[in-house]
Design an enzyme around this catalytic site. Structure first.
Site, PDB file in Angstrom:
ATOM      1  N   ASP A  11      27.453  29.990  -5.489  1.00 31.80           N
ATOM      2  CA  ASP A  11      28.653  29.145  -5.579  1.00 31.80           C
ATOM      3  C   ASP A  11      28.344  27.741  -6.097  1.00 31.80           C
ATOM      4  O   ASP A  11      27.182  27.348  -6.202  1.00 31.80           O
ATOM      5  CB  ASP A  11      29.359  29.068  -4.216  1.00 31.80           C
ATOM      6  CG  ASP A  11      28.391  28.884  -3.049  1.00 31.80           C
ATOM      7  OD1 ASP A  11      27.255  28.448  -3.272  1.00 31.80           O
ATOM      8  OD2 ASP A  11      28.784  29.178  -1.907  1.00 31.80           O
TER       9      ASP A  11
ATOM     10  N   ASN B  26      32.492  29.697  10.436  1.00 32.94           N
ATOM     11  CA  ASN B  26      33.704  30.527  10.491  1.00 32.94           C
ATOM     12  C   ASN B  26      33.495  31.915   9.876  1.00 32.94           C
ATOM     13  O   ASN B  26      34.441  32.644   9.648  1.00 32.94           O
ATOM     14  CB  ASN B  26      34.873  29.802   9.794  1.00 32.94           C
ATOM     15  CG  ASN B  26      34.603  29.554   8.306  1.00 32.94           C
ATOM     16  OD1 ASN B  26      33.600  30.009   7.762  1.00 32.94           O
ATOM     17  ND2 ASN B  26      35.508  28.842   7.648  1.00 32.94           N
TER      18      ASN B  26
ATOM     19  N   HIS C 222      32.219  32.520   6.843  1.00 32.14           N
ATOM     20  CA  HIS C 222      32.287  32.622   5.377  1.00 32.14           C
ATOM     21  C   HIS C 222      30.915  32.940   4.795  1.00 32.14           C
ATOM     22  O   HIS C 222      29.893  32.553   5.354  1.00 32.14           O
ATOM     23  CB  HIS C 222      32.941  31.389   4.739  1.00 32.14           C
ATOM     24  CG  HIS C 222      32.103  30.162   4.623  1.00 32.14           C
ATOM     25  ND1 HIS C 222      32.499  28.935   5.102  1.00 32.14           N
ATOM     26  CD2 HIS C 222      30.889  29.941   4.061  1.00 32.14           C
ATOM     27  CE1 HIS C 222      31.575  28.041   4.833  1.00 32.14           C
ATOM     28  NE2 HIS C 222      30.582  28.617   4.203  1.00 32.14           N
TER      29      HIS C 222
ATOM     30  N   GLU D 218      36.122  32.270   2.072  1.00 31.91           N
ATOM     31  CA  GLU D 218      36.628  31.739   3.333  1.00 31.91           C
ATOM     32  C   GLU D 218      37.544  32.745   4.033  1.00 31.91           C
ATOM     33  O   GLU D 218      38.151  33.596   3.370  1.00 31.91           O
ATOM     34  CB  GLU D 218      37.459  30.475   3.037  1.00 31.91           C
ATOM     35  CG  GLU D 218      36.637  29.307   2.511  1.00 31.91           C
ATOM     36  CD  GLU D 218      35.964  28.501   3.615  1.00 31.91           C
ATOM     37  OE1 GLU D 218      35.465  29.090   4.579  1.00 31.91           O
ATOM     38  OE2 GLU D 218      35.955  27.264   3.492  1.00 31.91           O
TER      39      GLU D 218
HETATM   40  C1  GLP Z   1      28.075  26.407   2.430  1.00 33.43           C
HETATM   41  C2  GLP Z   1      27.634  27.436   1.421  1.00 33.43           C
HETATM   42  C3  GLP Z   1      27.274  28.758   2.061  1.00 33.43           C
HETATM   43  C4  GLP Z   1      26.377  28.516   3.262  1.00 33.43           C
HETATM   44  C5  GLP Z   1      27.117  27.679   4.275  1.00 33.43           C
HETATM   45  C6  GLP Z   1      26.321  27.427   5.546  1.00 33.43           C
HETATM   46  O1  GLP Z   1      29.427  26.447   2.713  1.00 33.43           O
HETATM   47  N1  GLP Z   1      28.610  27.671   0.401  1.00 33.43           N
HETATM   48  O2  GLP Z   1      26.649  29.590   1.100  1.00 33.43           O
HETATM   49  O3  GLP Z   1      25.974  29.729   3.805  1.00 33.43           O
HETATM   50  O4  GLP Z   1      27.399  26.442   3.667  1.00 33.43           O
HETATM   51  O5  GLP Z   1      25.589  26.259   5.405  1.00 33.43           O
HETATM   52  P1  GLP Z   1      24.467  25.731   6.372  1.00 33.43           P
HETATM   53  O6  GLP Z   1      23.284  26.604   6.092  1.00 33.43           O
HETATM   54  O7  GLP Z   1      24.236  24.324   5.932  1.00 33.43           O
HETATM   55  O8  GLP Z   1      24.960  25.861   7.741  1.00 33.43           O
END
Ligand code: GLP
Length: 241
Positions: free
Chosen positions: A67, A136, A138, A143
């Protein structure tokens, strides 16, 4: 779904790096799906160390990131382009032409999404996909919603995700409200998936991920329909299992 519970973040990161390294050793021309966020940072560090010690060679590897924020240029320090370059690509020998991220700054975003999806298809498909998980549930930036995108698309971020990710920005208002994310089918057609999660704030999402139902309101539950998923989580993330 296989679940590996490690003692802490460091051990989780090491295990994930070893799995990715095994993939690249077995198939030097592997196509890797890569993730951002805080969670995979330790894995990238481990891989950089392995590379420095000649234990892994990325020269034939291709990568596709999950992404990118809408409207951020690759030079923006909060962009995933910047994150990947800074935390991984600049330290290892992946050929620049084999590195792919969606362009959040593209003039025609929908065209960009379609082109990205095609590029993944033309690569022969992703051998190993690394995933993190949002609190959440995702994955990528898919989402919770009543409908999920099948293919790479422009998505609206939820307030929860905007708040969670605001730590990477100077202020919350700077967090883009949209992003390009690969779709659920794009993730589900990868050959093998490793999902990393660390800390108690991911425990609820992990509990749901391994529940006995699937629902689009918790996108990670759809991973249960994939035959080759390994969760690599630490004790905190496993605390509700
Ligand atoms: C972002 C990314 C996801 C990732 C998520 C969790 O939203 N788009 O790919 O898994 O964050 O992030 P973190 O590892 O910082 O908790």
């Amino acid at each position: 779904m296989r679940i590996i519970i490690e003692n802490n973040y460091q051990e989780m990161s090491k295990k994930a790096a070893l799995m990715l390294a095994s993939q690249v050793t077995l198939k030097p021309e592997s196509v890797l799906g890569l993730a951002t966020g805080s969670t995979p940072l330790g894995m990238y560090q481990e891989l950089i160390e392995m590379y420095k010690h000649d234990e892994i060679d990325f020269s034939e590897v291709s990568t596709f990131n999950l992404d990118e924020y809408y409207g951020l240029s690759p030079q923006n320090k909060a962009s995933y382009h910047y994150y990947m370059h800074h935390n991984f690509f600049k330290e290892v020998n992946i050929a620049p032409e084999n590195i792919h991220l969606p362009d959040g700054n593209a003039k025609d975003i929908l065209k960009e999404c379609q082109a990205y999806e095609k590029l993944i298809d033309h690569s022969g498909g992703i051998d190993l996909q690394v995933l993190g998980i949002g609190a959440n549930g995702h994955i990528g930036f898919n989402e919770p919603a009543s409908k999920l995108n099948v293919k790479t698309n422009l998505v609206e971020l939820t307030e929860e995700t905007i708040a969670d990710n605001s730590r990477f920005f100077a202020k919350k208002e700077d967090v883009p409200r949209k992003a390009i994310s690969v779709g659920m089918a794009t993730i589900l057609k990868t050959n093998r998936i490793i999902l990393l999660a660390s800390g108690k704030n991911k425990a609820r999402a992990i509990k749901e991920t391994v529940s006995d139902y699937v629902c689009t309101e918790i996108p990670s539950t759809l991973l249960q329909t994939h035959p080759q998923v390994t969760l690599i989580i630490d004790k905190g993330a496993a605390s509700l299992l």
